[in-house]
Design a protein around this motif. Structure first.
Motif, PDB file in Angstrom:
ATOM      1  N   TYR A 285      -8.003  23.890   9.330  1.00  0.00           N
ATOM      2  CA  TYR A 285      -8.469  23.089   8.452  1.00  0.00           C
ATOM      3  C   TYR A 285      -9.655  23.654   7.628  1.00  0.00           C
ATOM      4  CZ  TYR A 285      -5.943  19.985  11.332  1.00  0.00           C
ATOM      5  OH  TYR A 285      -4.748  19.324  12.231  1.00  0.00           O
ATOM      6  N   ALA A 287     -10.473  23.929   4.413  1.00  0.00           N
ATOM      7  CA  ALA A 287     -11.174  22.953   3.326  1.00  0.00           C
ATOM      8  C   ALA A 287     -12.362  22.297   4.095  1.00  0.00           C
ATOM      9  CB  ALA A 287     -10.293  22.095   2.617  1.00  0.00           C
ATOM     10  N   LEU A 288     -12.170  21.963   5.592  1.00  0.00           N
ATOM     11  CA  LEU A 288     -13.204  21.210   6.057  1.00  0.00           C
ATOM     12  C   LEU A 288     -14.522  22.046   6.000  1.00  0.00           C
ATOM     13  CD1 LEU A 288     -12.508  18.575   7.482  1.00  0.00           C
ATOM     14  CD2 LEU A 288     -12.513  19.724   9.568  1.00  0.00           C
ATOM     15  N   GLY A 291     -15.313  22.998   1.727  1.00  0.00           N
ATOM     16  CA  GLY A 291     -15.768  21.828   0.640  1.00  0.00           C
ATOM     17  C   GLY A 291     -17.164  21.623   0.974  1.00  0.00           C
ATOM     18  N   LEU A 294     -19.104  24.469  -0.710  1.00  0.00           N
ATOM     19  CA  LEU A 294     -19.285  24.247  -2.099  1.00  0.00           C
ATOM     20  C   LEU A 294     -20.433  23.297  -2.712  1.00  0.00           C
ATOM     21  CD1 LEU A 294     -15.785  23.963  -3.575  1.00  0.00           C
ATOM     22  CD2 LEU A 294     -17.326  25.606  -3.746  1.00  0.00           C
TER      23      LEU A 294
ATOM     24  N   LEU B  37     -15.970  12.704  -9.034  1.00  0.00           N
ATOM     25  CA  LEU B  37     -14.453  13.465  -8.774  1.00  0.00           C
ATOM     26  C   LEU B  37     -13.885  12.724  -7.352  1.00  0.00           C
ATOM     27  CD1 LEU B  37     -13.724  16.990 -10.030  1.00  0.00           C
ATOM     28  CD2 LEU B  37     -13.141  14.983 -11.066  1.00  0.00           C
ATOM     29  N   LEU B  96     -18.372  20.276  -9.539  1.00  0.00           N
ATOM     30  CA  LEU B  96     -18.368  21.143  -8.628  1.00  0.00           C
ATOM     31  C   LEU B  96     -18.374  20.657  -7.339  1.00  0.00           C
ATOM     32  CD1 LEU B  96     -17.605  24.046  -8.732  1.00  0.00           C
ATOM     33  CD2 LEU B  96     -19.891  24.568  -8.454  1.00  0.00           C
ATOM     34  N   ALA B  97     -19.612  19.798  -7.075  1.00  0.00           N
ATOM     35  CA  ALA B  97     -19.998  19.414  -5.803  1.00  0.00           C
ATOM     36  C   ALA B  97     -18.781  18.487  -5.433  1.00  0.00           C
ATOM     37  CB  ALA B  97     -21.191  18.690  -5.983  1.00  0.00           C
ATOM     38  N   PHE B  99     -15.830  18.111  -6.195  1.00  0.00           N
ATOM     39  CA  PHE B  99     -14.523  18.709  -6.084  1.00  0.00           C
ATOM     40  C   PHE B  99     -14.396  19.323  -4.594  1.00  0.00           C
ATOM     41  CE2 PHE B  99     -11.721  22.381  -6.271  1.00  0.00           C
ATOM     42  CZ  PHE B  99     -10.717  21.897  -6.921  1.00  0.00           C
ATOM     43  N   GLY B 100     -15.744  19.903  -3.872  1.00  0.00           N
ATOM     44  CA  GLY B 100     -15.837  20.463  -2.657  1.00  0.00           C
ATOM     45  C   GLY B 100     -15.559  19.141  -1.810  1.00  0.00           C
ATOM     46  N   LEU B 101     -16.048  17.893  -1.805  1.00  0.00           N
ATOM     47  CA  LEU B 101     -16.144  16.709  -1.423  1.00  0.00           C
ATOM     48  C   LEU B 101     -14.476  16.257  -1.227  1.00  0.00           C
ATOM     49  CD1 LEU B 101     -18.804  14.068  -2.165  1.00  0.00           C
ATOM     50  CD2 LEU B 101     -18.569  15.789  -0.142  1.00  0.00           C
ATOM     51  N   ILE B 102     -13.591  16.508  -2.283  1.00  0.00           N
ATOM     52  CA  ILE B 102     -12.293  16.525  -2.330  1.00  0.00           C
ATOM     53  C   ILE B 102     -11.494  17.199  -1.149  1.00  0.00           C
ATOM     54  CG2 ILE B 102     -10.051  16.235  -3.381  1.00  0.00           C
ATOM     55  CD1 ILE B 102     -11.406  15.560  -5.899  1.00  0.00           C
ATOM     56  N   LEU B 103     -11.945  18.395  -1.200  1.00  0.00           N
ATOM     57  CA  LEU B 103     -11.280  19.279  -0.286  1.00  0.00           C
ATOM     58  C   LEU B 103     -11.642  18.837   1.116  1.00  0.00           C
ATOM     59  CD1 LEU B 103     -12.154  22.901  -1.781  1.00  0.00           C
ATOM     60  CD2 LEU B 103     -10.304  21.609  -1.840  1.00  0.00           C
ATOM     61  N   PHE B 104     -12.771  18.521   1.347  1.00  0.00           N
ATOM     62  CA  PHE B 104     -13.427  18.063   2.496  1.00  0.00           C
ATOM     63  C   PHE B 104     -12.582  16.802   3.148  1.00  0.00           C
ATOM     64  CE2 PHE B 104     -16.123  15.310   5.083  1.00  0.00           C
ATOM     65  CZ  PHE B 104     -16.422  16.153   6.335  1.00  0.00           C
ATOM     66  N   ASP B 107      -8.653  17.126   4.031  1.00  0.00           N
ATOM     67  CA  ASP B 107      -8.800  18.031   5.369  1.00  0.00           C
ATOM     68  C   ASP B 107      -9.178  17.113   6.583  1.00  0.00           C
ATOM     69  OD1 ASP B 107      -7.016  20.148   4.844  1.00  0.00           O
ATOM     70  OD2 ASP B 107      -8.507  21.525   5.607  1.00  0.00           O
ATOM     71  N   ALA B 108     -10.002  16.342   6.398  1.00  0.00           N
ATOM     72  CA  ALA B 108     -10.846  15.545   7.363  1.00  0.00           C
ATOM     73  C   ALA B 108      -9.684  14.617   7.864  1.00  0.00           C
ATOM     74  CB  ALA B 108     -11.979  14.774   6.881  1.00  0.00           C
ATOM     75  N   ARG B 110      -6.535  14.934   7.200  1.00  0.00           N
ATOM     76  CA  ARG B 110      -5.319  15.609   8.106  1.00  0.00           C
ATOM     77  C   ARG B 110      -5.795  16.025   9.366  1.00  0.00           C
ATOM     78  NH1 ARG B 110      -3.049  20.918   7.502  1.00  0.00           N
ATOM     79  NH2 ARG B 110      -5.135  21.666   6.238  1.00  0.00           N
ATOM     80  N   LEU B 111      -7.104  16.229   9.655  1.00  0.00           N
ATOM     81  CA  LEU B 111      -7.548  16.411  10.961  1.00  0.00           C
ATOM     82  C   LEU B 111      -7.520  15.061  11.878  1.00  0.00           C
ATOM     83  CD1 LEU B 111      -8.914  18.518  12.767  1.00  0.00           C
ATOM     84  CD2 LEU B 111     -11.054  17.678  12.188  1.00  0.00           C
ATOM     85  N   GLU B 220      -5.490  11.292  -5.642  1.00  0.00           N
ATOM     86  CA  GLU B 220      -5.834  12.191  -6.951  1.00  0.00           C
ATOM     87  C   GLU B 220      -5.310  11.873  -8.044  1.00  0.00           C
ATOM     88  OE1 GLU B 220      -4.958  16.160  -5.088  1.00  0.00           O
ATOM     89  OE2 GLU B 220      -6.577  15.818  -3.724  1.00  0.00           O
TER      90      GLU B 220
END
Lengths: 315, 305
Positions: A285, A287-288, A291, A294, B37, B96-97, B99-104, B107-108, B110-111, B220
């Motif tokens: 994980y 990206a956890l 993200g 960033l 985003l 940018l910020a 976008f980082g939250l989307i990544l987070f 994966d959150a 998925r976890l 998305e």
């Protein structure tokens, strides 16, 4: 631009030397993986350098830059599929296709400003994504496997990892040199002037959008070259290359390294991709962590890594 | 005829759903000047919350209400902890910020919920088809979406245009410093607006959930559609977002339904069946490009400050 000994220049020189000497290390240690990783990094760095030209110097926030990666890649892939293996045909086609797309997108998008520009470039990239998904003859959604890498007629053998790496590195250094020349030319001055004060530049008599458009097309073409390299690197091209999150990745690389700095995007790309690789080895994980990282960089680290190095000198 | 009516209603339903998403986005953009985003992630979270709470409680309505509250809370926490520090910064920083939250968030999810998608089963009383005209049946649930979304749109209009809070929100959009100086707690107001936007996104997500599967990344594609809508409608304009959303929903749905047949009359059937899906996906982007070329500020630009 006089070369002086400061943290910024020293880092750039060290990174460039490191990239040049990397194959020596990998062949000595047998660490093939590092070479594969850094080939990818060098290719993305070229894309980031091209994005930096319009974003950092031109003030054009393109959110669809991955489209050129895909177009360059598809030009190579489609020609290879149709039996045209020569790089002397494939690569110019890749460049021409990206340039043409950039011309069309730029001509329409540059009528808008600010967030509208971000969104319209995004929309055009999504269009390219859907066109690629609709190419049933060339794999559609699943993508296209490239069975034979571009053929340079015995001059360079792309299936040799080291030769391919140096080809990519040569393209990257060539790209940086080109951007350096552009930025310090009269043309580049006008484009940067437009970023700072468009009204004044227009009052002096410069046709704003024509200058911007040329800059936009140069950047798109350069990214198309990165796309051709990328397709050869992975032996595969798919619509996912153009998906908007990939454009986001490119933006992150540029901003992480420092916008409007010549070498910043290279450092940003290395930081982003090495971090991604490292984190994905630690945890599935990744990206956890990436993200929020960033988010923190945006909140506290203005100007990216390059800005950090610049501040270092001033103490 | 039957098909036309059905597809028309589908288009309306999809358009209204898009409006819920776009309304939150355009409110946050118009009032706080913030590009979010991660709005699509809130949409996704709404759907995941609903699927979980409905499973826990065993009751659709209670589960959905809990999910709505949870998304509202998530939005408020997000704004309070991170995003409020980004107001007034460059739009690129926002991109940018978030976008980082989307990544987070991807994966959150998925976890917590695993990579496989979830389903949100409907209660029996929502699955019966309803006769909207003699001989024309339409699923009750899709009708319910239309009714709920229209009600929310009306409520939104009344709150923003007819209440004191709405007046403060509008005042805050036109001059932040002035309304702060007059003694209004502008920070709290912004947090509330962000929470409202999050709840609207969550509502859209949980209403869409029973029709599609609840999965990672579901926010998305639809987020991009929502952006297209607010750009067409004019950023910051709720009225523009409403009209553009209906328009985009119709074009997208009708294009998917009728374009293949239309193309088949002009091209060979194999060429048509490969070109149609790509072309119908492209239609709205073409529309947006056309609108921006003709009216770079969108069709209904919000009044200038």
């Amino acid at each position: 631009m006089t070369a002086s000994l400061n943290a910024r220049n020293v880092t750039a020189a060290l990174v460039a030397a490191g990239l040049l000497l990397l194959p020596l290390y990998t062949s000595a240690s047998g660490n093939v993986f590092a070479l594969t990783l850094f080939t990818r990094i060098v290719i993305f760095a070229l894309a980031a350098v091209s994005l930096n030209l319009i974003m950092g110097y031109g003030g054009m926030m393109s959110f669809g830059h991955a489209a050129y990666l895909g177009i360059g890649g598809y030009a190579v892939g489609i020609l290879a599929q149709e039996g045209v293996g020569s790089a002397l045909i494939q690569w110019p086609m890749a460049l021409a296709a990206s340039a043409l797309f950039a011309l069309a997108v730029g001509a329409l998008s540059l009528r808008t400003r600010g967030v509208y520009f971000i969104m319209i470039t995004l929309a055009f990239a999504q269009m390219a994504y859907y066109v690629a998904s609709g190419l049933a003859r060339y794999g559609g959604d699943d993508g296209l496997t490239i069975y034979k890498r571009s053929d340079f007629g015995g001059l360079i053998d792309l299936s040799s990892r080291v030769q391919f790496y140096y080809l990519c590195l040569g393209c990257l250094f060539g790209g940086i040199y080109l951007v350096w020349r552009i930025v310090n030319s009269r043309f580049g001055m006008v484009v940067q002037g437009l970023r700072s004060n468009e009204q004044r530049m227009q009052a002096i008599g410069f046709p704003a959008n024509r200058y911007r458009l040329v800059c936009f097309v140069i950047a798109g073409t350069m990214c198309g070259l990165a796309g051709a390299l990328l397709a050869n690197n992975t032996d595969f091209i798919s619509p996912a290359t153009m998906y908007w999150t990939r454009s986001g990745d490119l933006m992150v690389m540029v901003i992480l390294g420092g916008m409007g700095s010549l070498f910043g995007p290279v450092i940003g790309t290395i930081a982003f991709l090495v971090l991604e690789e490292f984190l994905s080895q630690v945890t599935e994980y990744w990206a956890l962590i990436m993200g929020p990282l960033l988010l923190l960089i945006v909140l506290f680290g203005r100007g990216g890594i390059d800005g950090l190095l610049g501040r270092l000198r001033r103490g | 005829m039957l098909l036309v009516v059905e597809q028309f209603l589908n288009g309306l339903q999809f358009g209204l759903l898009l409006f819920l998403l776009a309304a939150g986005l355009t409110l946050v953009f118009g009032i706080m000047d913030f590009v979010n985003l991660a709005h699509g992630s809130l949409y996704m979270m709404g759907a995941y919350f609903a699927a979980t709470f409905v499973m826990w409680t065993g009751n659709f309505i209670i589960g959905v209400l809990l999910a709505l509250g949870a998304t509202l809370l998530l939005g408020i926490v997000l704004e309070f902890a991170a995003l409020r520090h980004l107001y007034g910064r460059d739009h690129l920083d926002h991109v940018l910020a978030t976008f980082g939250l989307i990544l987070f968030f991807n994966d959150a999810v998925r976890l917590i919920w695993g990579p496989a998608g979830l389903t949100l089963p409907l209660p029996a009383w929502l699955t019966v088809p309803i006769a909207i005209m003699p001989g024309v049946y339409y699923p009750a649930y899709r009708l319910a979406i239309i009714v709920v979304a229209l009600a929310v749109a009306l409520m939104l209009y009344l709150v923003v245009m007819r209440t004191r809070v709405g007046m403060l929100i509008r005042a805050g959009a036109s001059n932040r410093e002035m309304i702060g100086a007059l003694g209004v707690n502008i920070k709290l107001l912004y947090t509330l607006v962000f929470g409202l936007g999050a709840a609207l996104a969550g509502l859209a997500g949980l209403m869409q959930a029973p029709i599609l599967t609840v999965q990672i990344g579901m926010g998305e594609n639809i987020l991009i559609l929502a952006f297209v809508i607010i750009v067409i409608g004019g950023i910051g304009s709720i009225r523009g977002a409403f009209l553009a959303a209906i328009f985009v929903g119709m074009i997208d749905t009708l294009g998917r339904a009728f374009l293949p047949d239309l193309l088949r009359q002009m091209l060979s059937s194999t060429a048509a069946s490969t070109a149609a899906p790509a072309l119908s996906s492209m239609l709205i982007y073409l529309l947006m490009a056309m609108v921006l070329v003709v009216r770079p500020e969108g069709l209904f630009p919000a009044s200038r400050r």
